[in-house]
Design a protein around this motif. Structure first.
Motif, PDB file in Angstrom:
ATOM      1  N   GLY B 330      62.201  42.627  49.551  1.00  0.00           N
ATOM      2  CA  GLY B 330      62.062  43.550  49.992  1.00  0.00           C
ATOM      3  C   GLY B 330      63.024  44.236  51.701  1.00  0.00           C
ATOM      4  O   GLY B 330      62.874  44.951  52.108  1.00  0.00           O
ATOM      5  N   ALA B 331      63.465  42.805  52.142  1.00  0.00           N
ATOM      6  CA  ALA B 331      64.047  42.789  54.013  1.00  0.00           C
ATOM      7  C   ALA B 331      64.602  44.024  53.173  1.00  0.00           C
ATOM      8  O   ALA B 331      64.827  45.168  55.161  1.00  0.00           O
ATOM      9  CB  ALA B 331      64.046  41.617  54.073  1.00  0.00           C
ATOM     10  N   TRP B 332      65.919  44.177  52.794  1.00  0.00           N
ATOM     11  CA  TRP B 332      66.981  45.197  52.755  1.00  0.00           C
ATOM     12  C   TRP B 332      66.023  46.853  52.439  1.00  0.00           C
ATOM     13  O   TRP B 332      66.298  47.447  53.579  1.00  0.00           O
ATOM     14  CB  TRP B 332      68.135  45.593  52.115  1.00  0.00           C
ATOM     15  CG  TRP B 332      67.504  45.305  50.256  1.00  0.00           C
ATOM     16  CD1 TRP B 332      66.770  44.704  49.358  1.00  0.00           C
ATOM     17  CD2 TRP B 332      67.594  46.604  49.700  1.00  0.00           C
ATOM     18  NE1 TRP B 332      66.547  45.302  48.468  1.00  0.00           N
ATOM     19  CE2 TRP B 332      66.856  46.550  48.191  1.00  0.00           C
ATOM     20  CE3 TRP B 332      68.108  47.639  50.194  1.00  0.00           C
ATOM     21  CZ2 TRP B 332      67.263  47.685  47.514  1.00  0.00           C
ATOM     22  CZ3 TRP B 332      67.803  48.645  49.424  1.00  0.00           C
ATOM     23  CH2 TRP B 332      67.258  48.820  47.802  1.00  0.00           C
ATOM     24  N   VAL B 333      65.713  47.295  52.351  1.00  0.00           N
ATOM     25  CA  VAL B 333      64.250  48.139  51.843  1.00  0.00           C
ATOM     26  C   VAL B 333      63.548  48.405  53.169  1.00  0.00           C
ATOM     27  O   VAL B 333      63.199  49.463  53.801  1.00  0.00           O
ATOM     28  CB  VAL B 333      63.457  48.012  50.334  1.00  0.00           C
ATOM     29  CG1 VAL B 333      62.067  49.842  50.904  1.00  0.00           C
ATOM     30  CG2 VAL B 333      64.209  48.047  49.488  1.00  0.00           C
ATOM     31  N   ARG B 334      62.851  47.592  54.097  1.00  0.00           N
ATOM     32  CA  ARG B 334      62.394  48.088  55.533  1.00  0.00           C
ATOM     33  C   ARG B 334      63.293  48.185  56.311  1.00  0.00           C
ATOM     34  O   ARG B 334      63.005  49.055  57.598  1.00  0.00           O
ATOM     35  CB  ARG B 334      61.391  46.866  55.188  1.00  0.00           C
ATOM     36  CG  ARG B 334      60.278  46.270  54.632  1.00  0.00           C
ATOM     37  CD  ARG B 334      59.427  45.322  55.445  1.00  0.00           C
ATOM     38  NE  ARG B 334      59.868  43.942  55.411  1.00  0.00           N
ATOM     39  CZ  ARG B 334      59.945  42.843  53.759  1.00  0.00           C
ATOM     40  NH1 ARG B 334      59.552  43.276  53.159  1.00  0.00           N
ATOM     41  NH2 ARG B 334      60.338  41.881  54.876  1.00  0.00           N
ATOM     42  N   GLU B 335      64.619  47.099  56.100  1.00  0.00           N
ATOM     43  CA  GLU B 335      65.345  47.628  57.677  1.00  0.00           C
ATOM     44  C   GLU B 335      66.298  48.990  57.142  1.00  0.00           C
ATOM     45  O   GLU B 335      66.808  49.493  58.150  1.00  0.00           O
ATOM     46  CB  GLU B 335      66.607  46.934  57.354  1.00  0.00           C
ATOM     47  CG  GLU B 335      66.394  45.105  57.405  1.00  0.00           C
ATOM     48  CD  GLU B 335      67.179  43.708  57.024  1.00  0.00           C
ATOM     49  OE1 GLU B 335      68.542  44.340  56.213  1.00  0.00           O
ATOM     50  OE2 GLU B 335      67.038  42.942  57.566  1.00  0.00           O
ATOM     51  N   ALA B 336      66.036  49.595  56.264  1.00  0.00           N
ATOM     52  CA  ALA B 336      66.617  50.645  55.543  1.00  0.00           C
ATOM     53  C   ALA B 336      66.014  52.403  56.213  1.00  0.00           C
ATOM     54  O   ALA B 336      66.605  52.708  56.539  1.00  0.00           O
ATOM     55  CB  ALA B 336      67.102  50.880  54.054  1.00  0.00           C
ATOM     56  N   ALA B 337      64.221  51.797  56.027  1.00  0.00           N
ATOM     57  CA  ALA B 337      63.467  52.703  56.554  1.00  0.00           C
ATOM     58  C   ALA B 337      63.301  52.876  58.283  1.00  0.00           C
ATOM     59  O   ALA B 337      63.112  53.581  58.559  1.00  0.00           O
ATOM     60  CB  ALA B 337      61.710  52.743  55.924  1.00  0.00           C
ATOM     61  N   ALA B 338      63.766  51.986  58.589  1.00  0.00           N
ATOM     62  CA  ALA B 338      63.738  51.729  60.267  1.00  0.00           C
ATOM     63  C   ALA B 338      64.829  52.230  60.933  1.00  0.00           C
ATOM     64  O   ALA B 338      65.452  52.612  61.721  1.00  0.00           O
ATOM     65  CB  ALA B 338      63.595  50.246  59.889  1.00  0.00           C
ATOM     66  N   ALA B 339      66.153  52.248  59.787  1.00  0.00           N
ATOM     67  CA  ALA B 339      67.712  52.482  59.979  1.00  0.00           C
ATOM     68  C   ALA B 339      67.596  54.043  59.939  1.00  0.00           C
ATOM     69  O   ALA B 339      67.845  54.910  61.206  1.00  0.00           O
ATOM     70  CB  ALA B 339      68.394  51.666  59.574  1.00  0.00           C
ATOM     71  N   TYR B 340      67.224  55.068  59.168  1.00  0.00           N
ATOM     72  CA  TYR B 340      66.584  55.571  59.256  1.00  0.00           C
ATOM     73  C   TYR B 340      65.799  56.167  60.200  1.00  0.00           C
ATOM     74  O   TYR B 340      65.952  57.436  60.512  1.00  0.00           O
ATOM     75  CB  TYR B 340      66.207  55.987  57.093  1.00  0.00           C
ATOM     76  CG  TYR B 340      65.851  57.991  56.962  1.00  0.00           C
ATOM     77  CD1 TYR B 340      66.829  58.156  56.284  1.00  0.00           C
ATOM     78  CD2 TYR B 340      64.733  58.301  57.554  1.00  0.00           C
ATOM     79  CE1 TYR B 340      66.645  59.441  56.210  1.00  0.00           C
ATOM     80  CE2 TYR B 340      64.422  59.493  56.990  1.00  0.00           C
ATOM     81  CZ  TYR B 340      65.460  60.513  56.687  1.00  0.00           C
ATOM     82  OH  TYR B 340      65.494  61.963  56.289  1.00  0.00           O
ATOM     83  N   ALA B 341      64.420  55.870  59.656  1.00  0.00           N
ATOM     84  CA  ALA B 341      63.545  55.904  60.992  1.00  0.00           C
ATOM     85  C   ALA B 341      64.362  56.145  62.809  1.00  0.00           C
ATOM     86  O   ALA B 341      64.690  57.311  63.410  1.00  0.00           O
ATOM     87  CB  ALA B 341      62.388  55.821  61.391  1.00  0.00           C
ATOM     88  N   ALA B 342      65.630  55.276  62.141  1.00  0.00           N
ATOM     89  CA  ALA B 342      66.004  55.795  63.759  1.00  0.00           C
ATOM     90  C   ALA B 342      67.005  56.580  64.485  1.00  0.00           C
ATOM     91  O   ALA B 342      67.167  57.504  65.456  1.00  0.00           O
ATOM     92  CB  ALA B 342      67.129  54.467  64.673  1.00  0.00           C
ATOM     93  N   LYS B 343      67.768  56.846  62.891  1.00  0.00           N
ATOM     94  CA  LYS B 343      68.788  58.144  63.102  1.00  0.00           C
ATOM     95  C   LYS B 343      67.621  59.562  63.101  1.00  0.00           C
ATOM     96  O   LYS B 343      68.710  60.387  64.267  1.00  0.00           O
ATOM     97  CB  LYS B 343      69.251  57.907  61.826  1.00  0.00           C
ATOM     98  CG  LYS B 343      70.448  57.175  61.658  1.00  0.00           C
ATOM     99  CD  LYS B 343      71.239  57.274  60.140  1.00  0.00           C
ATOM    100  CE  LYS B 343      71.662  55.438  59.590  1.00  0.00           C
ATOM    101  NZ  LYS B 343      72.913  56.158  58.055  1.00  0.00           N
ATOM    102  N   GLN B 344      66.921  58.857  62.691  1.00  0.00           N
ATOM    103  CA  GLN B 344      66.521  61.149  62.989  1.00  0.00           C
ATOM    104  C   GLN B 344      65.829  60.677  63.878  1.00  0.00           C
ATOM    105  O   GLN B 344      65.628  62.186  64.562  1.00  0.00           O
ATOM    106  CB  GLN B 344      65.134  61.033  61.744  1.00  0.00           C
ATOM    107  CG  GLN B 344      65.217  60.949  60.200  1.00  0.00           C
ATOM    108  CD  GLN B 344      66.669  61.745  60.264  1.00  0.00           C
ATOM    109  OE1 GLN B 344      65.710  62.903  60.163  1.00  0.00           O
ATOM    110  NE2 GLN B 344      67.795  61.324  58.906  1.00  0.00           N
ATOM    111  N   ARG B 345      65.395  60.149  64.815  1.00  0.00           N
ATOM    112  CA  ARG B 345      65.020  59.830  66.316  1.00  0.00           C
ATOM    113  C   ARG B 345      66.310  60.243  67.280  1.00  0.00           C
ATOM    114  O   ARG B 345      66.108  60.815  67.922  1.00  0.00           O
ATOM    115  CB  ARG B 345      64.114  58.750  66.907  1.00  0.00           C
ATOM    116  CG  ARG B 345      62.481  58.399  66.335  1.00  0.00           C
ATOM    117  CD  ARG B 345      61.977  57.452  67.567  1.00  0.00           C
ATOM    118  NE  ARG B 345      63.257  55.916  66.745  1.00  0.00           N
ATOM    119  CZ  ARG B 345      62.665  55.200  65.923  1.00  0.00           C
ATOM    120  NH1 ARG B 345      61.726  55.304  65.212  1.00  0.00           N
ATOM    121  NH2 ARG B 345      63.151  53.830  65.618  1.00  0.00           N
TER     122      ARG B 345
END
Lengths: 95, 352, 241
Positions: B330-345
């Motif tokens: 699941g690591a790549w999924v959690r990283e993707a969600a974090a990266a997406y959140a950072a982009k939105q911020r």
């Protein structure tokens, strides 16, 4: 889930119309949208028609009632040391 | 569900919810009594002791002895790990549940256990430890989970036996925790116990249906009870004479009954339930002792318990490997969600 | 020609097989929170499947209940679309499958809620709300995976490419059915295109349109899925559980 990537959110639920939102607990999520979805799944699995608020735990400022805080170990300033936890909503039997 | 077989309830069915509600009422009543005028003052240790003596709750921002904090972190974390690992033996039967109704109930039950794990991780976090740290402690094997989950679920009847015996033992352990002196843990346990009220009943119902079904079904039910009985007794942990952590935990009102007291309570509860099922508890020495007003019974094999705790149960490696794999995959999924959140911020910042 | 029985059976089988696949995620999700979410969606699909199969059994009038239909038919008798029986793959494949399935089920159940058959209308009214949530959940993750990291973008695009061909079967025209699937296509396309655009993903150009599920001609995967799902029930003929 990595905490640095996924901040802590405090969850408030309105159990029924006429009641105010009550703190029910916390969860981790990378952003507000996911936090809201996770809160629905985690804290309202047995209820319908509720309203949910999620608030970044880091946005909460807590009062320090006494001088006790001076004695806290360094963990005391971490955001997850929030004051209340898991208030069971009034009158919600068999939650 | 949770055992006491690493260093850390009451009657099931109707009695369970009554006791949970009594604990909840006591919690509210203690809160209403308040401690007006009583402030911490200079002597924090004395204040802490006063709060415990008065059956009031310690809350996250209160001063507490370091050992109290550590004991609670370990106990709550191990409880959380047990909920998460405990999903596996029952989850093993979701795909093969023999009716759509049973499939739905089992899915919901396993889902509840994930929820309980998350409530408990969150309760542990109020003590100044992060969920990441706790998950690392589990995955690296430095913290344990209840050893009962290192036994395999070989037949459908095992799902029933887990509900009746394992959840039953867990409930006996957990109901007193609703009165634990640490507020967030007590409140989490009240919520968990309320939600678990249906778990034991569904297990009992599965066994009851099997025991009153075809001869093959009844044999399946008896076999499951034969295999799960002693491991369930072992869930209460080593005998009091060998238990190292009990006295201090009792004084702090983290723990309220000894391992042997709880084990006895569980045995006394099960005997009559087994009769109704028409199944036999696999203990030839089981008999009523009029003097003690309790059943005499054969102790579980504590050497086996120690071996399982050490990692040498039938499924220790499998359970840990499963959890590690799910986490790693699941690591790549959690990283993707974090990266997406950072982009939105960042987008919000640019917009502002 | 599709009568109410065949139509109801299709919908029930779609939901049942989708639930079975989603249930496989239990204890395996990328996050513990997601484990709970996937179980919720599996439970919704299973709930809809039970209502639909029970009703299908009544329409058939041969005394088959939900369990007889779920556990005692072979793969050639199942009428689900191929999309739902495809293996879960990684989380991206599962989210692609869920996006397409829910983008189809939302307009389907919405139309069903207004159909003349009262039972189907009631099921549709209940299930459309659940499907809207599934669509929301899938969209949320497809956006995050598509517009997350390079790796997640690559995996999500690969998942869309892999699963997309199986969507065409969903819209095979059937004017006699209570809801003609062909009428749902525009709604589906609009939903999917919007989500994929936002997720920086594209639809593949391919002329391959696998089908056959509605006629009981499945992929090789279904028989294995059923073997696992049915093994215990079939081992004890006539037993109650």
């Amino acid at each position: 889930m990595s905490t640095e990537h996924t901040p802590l959110w405090e969850v408030f639920v309105r159990a029924r119309r006429g009641l105010s939102h009550t703190h029910v607990g916390s969860l981790h999520a990378p952003d507000a949208e996911l936090a809201l979805r996770n809160a629905r799944d985690l804290y309202t699995r047995r209820q319908e028609g509720v309203s949910i608020w999620v608030v970044p735990a880091s946005a909460i400022t807590a009062s320090s009632p006494d001088e006790k805080d001076a004695f806290f170990d360094p963990a005391a300033d971490k955001v997850y040391r929030h004051p209340t936890f898991y208030e069971v909503p009034d009158g919600v039997a068999h939650l | 569900m949770y055992g006491n077989d690493f260093p850390a309830g009451d009657a099931p069915g109707g009695g369970l919810l009554d006791e949970v509600e009594a604990a909840e009422a006591a919690l509210r009543e203690a809160a209403e009594r308040g401690r007006r005028g009583a402030t911490a003052g200079e002597d924090l240790a004395a204040y802490f002791a006063e709060v415990i003596d008065a059956d009031q709750k310690i809350e996250p921002r209160d001063w507490m002895p370091e050992a109290y904090r550590k004991t609670l972190i370990r106990q709550i974390a191990q409880h959380a790990h047990s909920e998460i690992i405990g999903m596996q033996p029952e989850g093993n039967w979701i795909s093969r549940a023999p009716s759509l109704k049973r499939k739905a109930i089992l899915l919901a039950k396993v889902q509840d256990e994930a929820g309980h794990g998350l409530y408990l991780y969150a309760a542990a976090e109020t003590l100044g430890v992060s969920r990441d740290e706790l998950v690392d402690l589990l995955l690296s094997g430095r913290q344990k989970y209840s050893s009962i989950f290192n036994y395999p679920t070989l037949t459908w009847a095992d799902v029933g036996a887990i509900g009746w015996l394992v959840d039953g033992a867990a409930i006996v352990n957990q109901v007193p925790l609703c009165r634990c002196s640490y507020g967030p843990y007590a409140r989490a346990m009240i919520r968990v116990c309320k939600e678990e009220s249906f778990h034991q009943r569904q297990g009992y119902e599965i066994l009851h249906t099997l025991a009153h079904g075809t001869p093959a079904q009844k044999a399946m039910a008896q076999d499951a009870v034969d295999r799960w009985w002693y491991p369930s007794l072992a869930m209460f942990g080593p005998p009091d004479s060998d238990s190292t952590h009990s006295a201090q935990s009792m004084a702090w009102k983290i723990k309220r009954f000894s391992n042997d007291e709880l084990r006895q309570r569980f045995v006394d509860m099960c005997v009559q339930q087994a009769e109704v099922l028409g199944l036999t508890i696999p203990d030839p020495a089981l008999r009523w002792n009029d003097e003690r007003q309790a059943y005499d019974y054969t102790q579980p094999d504590y050497d086996e318990l120690m071996r399982v705790i050490k990692g040498e149960g039938p499924c220790n490696r499998q359970r840990m490997e499963h959890r590690r794999r799910a986490h790693a995959e699941g690591a790549w999924v959690r990283e993707a969600a974090a990266a997406y959140a950072a982009k939105q911020r960042n987008k919000e910042k640019v917009a502002a | 020609m599709t009568g109410p029985f065949d139509f109801t059976l299709r919908l029930g089988d779609d939901a049942l097989i989708a639930a079975q696949r989603l249930g496989e995620w239990s204890t395996r999700a990328p996050e513990m929170e997601e484990d709970i979410a996937l179980a919720n969606i599996a439970l919704d699909q299973l709930g809809a499947a039970r209502l639909l199969l029970t009703y299908a059994g009544e329409l058939e009038g041969a005394g088959r209940d939900e369990d007889a239909l779920a556990y005692l038919r072979d793969d050639r008798e199942f009428r689900n679309c191929l999309l739902v029986e495809l293996p879960n793959g990684d989380f991206a494949v599962t989210m692609a499958k869920l996006l397409f399935l829910s983008a189809y089920q939302v307009p389907l159940y919405t139309a069903l809620a207004g159909c003349a058959d009262e039972r189907l209308a009631a099921i549709g009214a209940k299930a459309r709300k659940e499907s809207a949530y599934h669509l929301d959940h899938a969209s949320l993750w497809v956006r995050r995976l598509g517009d997350g990291t390079e790796e997640s973008h690559r995996r999500m695009q690969a998942a869309v490419d892999e699963v997309w061909p199986y969507t065409h079967e969903l819209f095979t025209p059937d004017p006699a059915a209570p809801v003609d699937p062909a009428t749902l296509r525009a709604d589906f396309d609009a939903t999917v295109t919007a989500v994929l655009d936002e997720a920086t993903l594209t639809l593949p150009q391919t002329s391959w349109t696998p089908a056959g599920g509605r006629d009981g001609v499945h992929t090789e995967h279904l028989s294995y899925l059923l073997a696992e799902m049915q093994v215990l029930h079939r081992a004890h003929p006539g037993a109650r559980w």
